[in-house]
Structure formats: C-alpha cells, structure tokens
Design a protein around this motif. Sequence first.
Motif: not given
Length: 126
Positions: A37-41
């Motif tokens: 996933n592309v996370t919100t980090q």
Amino acid sequence: MGTPSVIFVANNTSGANWLPGTPTIDHGAITPSTPPNVTTQAGTQNLFTAEPNWGLMGDEGAVTYSSGASPSDQFVLWWDNRWSHASGPGVIAKSANYDISSTVSFNQGSGNYTVTVSLAPKSSRR
C-alpha cells in the motif's frame, strides 16, 4: 552490467492511503510480487521494482492503485520494454480529487529507471 530495472516510488502528501490491485505482467516480474500500500507516511516510499524481460518484444506490466477513501481515484504504474529513454515508463492518473504527477529519471551508472509518483490534495487554486 545487469538488466535494467524500473524502480517505482511514491511521495504521498494526499492524506489518503492507496491500495494496489493485482499486477498485470506479461513476462517479467516485480519485487516484491505483491506491491505494498501507499501509506500516509511522510517522505518517499519504495513500492516495487519491475524486472521486464527485455528480450521479448512488447513485454509490459502495470499495477493500478486506488484511493482507499475514493476508489474511483486511481493511478496506473506501467512499464514496457519498448521504451527508449525519451519515452520512459510512466504513470497514468485518473483522479478528480487528487493531483497526481510523476517524474522519470535514468541512472547512467546502474542503468535503472526510477519512476516517482507524487500524490497531493487537489489544489483549490484555479
């Protein structure tokens, strides 16, 4: 000198998580085989590395990512062994709610391409 790879990275300031669909790959492979996933980090996230089969004409692959919050907002990361450096691999964006842009760089030393996709909230400026 190894076979050129295509490294996909994300820079996500959109506030959304982005979820990968099932990769479509003709002959090559990606590492890891299940994209993350592309996370919100904050900062840059390495997504996956594509290893096209450069000897087979038309060897292509793609991974479509969808926003967890609004699945109709999508971007497609794609590669194709017919590129020249000029045409590059790329990103196809379909998004009403986010600004999605990309850059492609070529590392002369390693021979690898790096595709960076940037995900941001849609600017309210017209």
